[in-house]
Design a protein around this motif. Structure first.
Motif, PDB file in Angstrom:
ATOM      1  N   ARG A 174      -7.681   3.277  -5.934  1.00 37.56           N
ATOM      2  CA  ARG A 174      -9.196   3.584  -5.376  1.00 37.56           C
ATOM      3  C   ARG A 174      -9.738   4.834  -5.917  1.00 37.56           C
ATOM      4  N   GLU A 227     -13.016  -6.418  -7.059  1.00 38.30           N
ATOM      5  CA  GLU A 227     -14.008  -5.816  -5.984  1.00 38.30           C
ATOM      6  C   GLU A 227     -14.966  -4.980  -6.575  1.00 38.30           C
ATOM      7  N   THR A 263      -2.348   1.152  -4.500  1.00 37.01           N
ATOM      8  CA  THR A 263      -1.778  -0.129  -4.165  1.00 37.01           C
ATOM      9  C   THR A 263      -0.452  -0.494  -5.069  1.00 37.01           C
ATOM     10  N   LEU A 301      -8.449  -7.514  -4.759  1.00 32.61           N
ATOM     11  CA  LEU A 301      -8.564  -6.098  -4.940  1.00 32.61           C
ATOM     12  C   LEU A 301      -8.939  -5.483  -6.324  1.00 32.61           C
ATOM     13  N   ARG A 344       1.006  -1.243   0.002  1.00 31.71           N
ATOM     14  CA  ARG A 344       0.023  -0.086  -0.214  1.00 31.71           C
ATOM     15  C   ARG A 344       0.871   1.206   0.075  1.00 31.71           C
TER      16      ARG A 344
END
Ligand SMILES: [Zn+2]
Ligand SMILES: [Zn+2]
Length: 261
Positions: free
Chosen positions: A57, A83, A38, A80, A32
């Motif tokens: 994100r 999602e 990430t 990740l 992260r």
């Protein structure tokens, strides 16, 4: 007997190294960074060949910058990236950056490399000559084979041009066309956080300026343009991320070298 073992042992070590296969759940590693970024990477590929995959994100959707070599499914093994709604952007179309693009519904690339993303060949993606067993610390799971490796077709659903914006809802990334390393190379800049995803035009390691579709004059123009962007943190296509000061130093040093020649 002892002397024979001594003679054989380097050979055995060599063999042992190359028969080791890594399980798919161990293939990727994640780190992260600030600002909901990430870093996804493939630790069993040697550092020079190891592409940085960036996940960002956003409020309405996420963005993936590049997708790795494609030797293990990113969707299956890195939750990740599956999602939420996500746009998979290609910084450019060399094999190490677009291997999992076919796994994503929404795919974006600069128009100058759209043909390579839709119908990649071993030559056009540089898999030939780069992909051999030697680029790995340990091999990907079966049935991977270096000689048979190729990137899967992943026609773009959006073609990007300089100045366009990738909108994640609460954050936006401007497309900066940076030809030189390859004709459709792009960088992505978020003004709010002064973050740049630079692809392979600039990272903190040895740059590649001699690919079959590289262009020296374009490379210089791209570097001059990058120097004017107020970058605070840069995430490159390879090697560790770096500060804005380091960014400007690397560009100036590179441009100075060119002026000498
Ligand atoms: Zn490249
Ligand atoms: Zn690369």
């Amino acid at each position: 007997m002892l002397s024979m073992l001594v003679i054989l042992s380097p050979f055995l070590q060599f063999k042992a190294k190359f028969v080791e296969r890594i399980a798919p759940d161990k293939w990727y590693a994640l780190k992260r960074h600030a600002d909901d970024v990430t870093h996804i990477f493939e630790p069993f590929i040697k550092e020079f060949y190891r592409c940085n995959v960036w996940h960002v994100r956003g409020r309405d959707r996420d963005m993936l910058v590049d997708s790795g070599m494609g030797v293990v499914s990113l969707r299956e093994w890195v939750p990740l990236v599956s999602e939420r709604d996500l746009v998979a952007v290609a910084s450019h179309t060399h094999f190490d950056h677009i291997g999992c693009h076919h796994e994503f519904e929404c795919r974006a690339v600069h128009s100058a490399e759209a043909d390579i993303l839709s119908t990649p060949t071993r030559a056009s993606t540089l898999a030939d000559p780069y992909v051999t067993d030697d680029i790995f610390e340990a091999l990907p799971p079966e049935p991977f084979c270096s000689k048979c490796y190729n990137v899967k077709n992943a026609p773009a659903t959006r073609l990007l041009e300089d100045g366009e914006v990738i909108d994640l809802g609460d954050r936006t990334f401007e497309v900066i066309h940076t030809p030189g390393h390859s004709p459709g190379g792009i960088a992505l800049f978020e003004a709010k956080t002064e973050t740049l995803f630079s692809g392979d035009i600039l990272y903190d390691g040895p740059l590649i300026e001699d690919t079959y579709h590289a262009n020296a004059a374009d490379y210089i123009a791209s570097m001059e343009r990058l120097l004017r962007i107020p970058v605070r943190v840069a995430h490159g296509g390879h090697f560790p991320s770096f500060s804005g000061d380091r960014y400007r130093l690397l560009i100036k040093r590179w441009l100075n070298e060119k002026q000498k020649n």
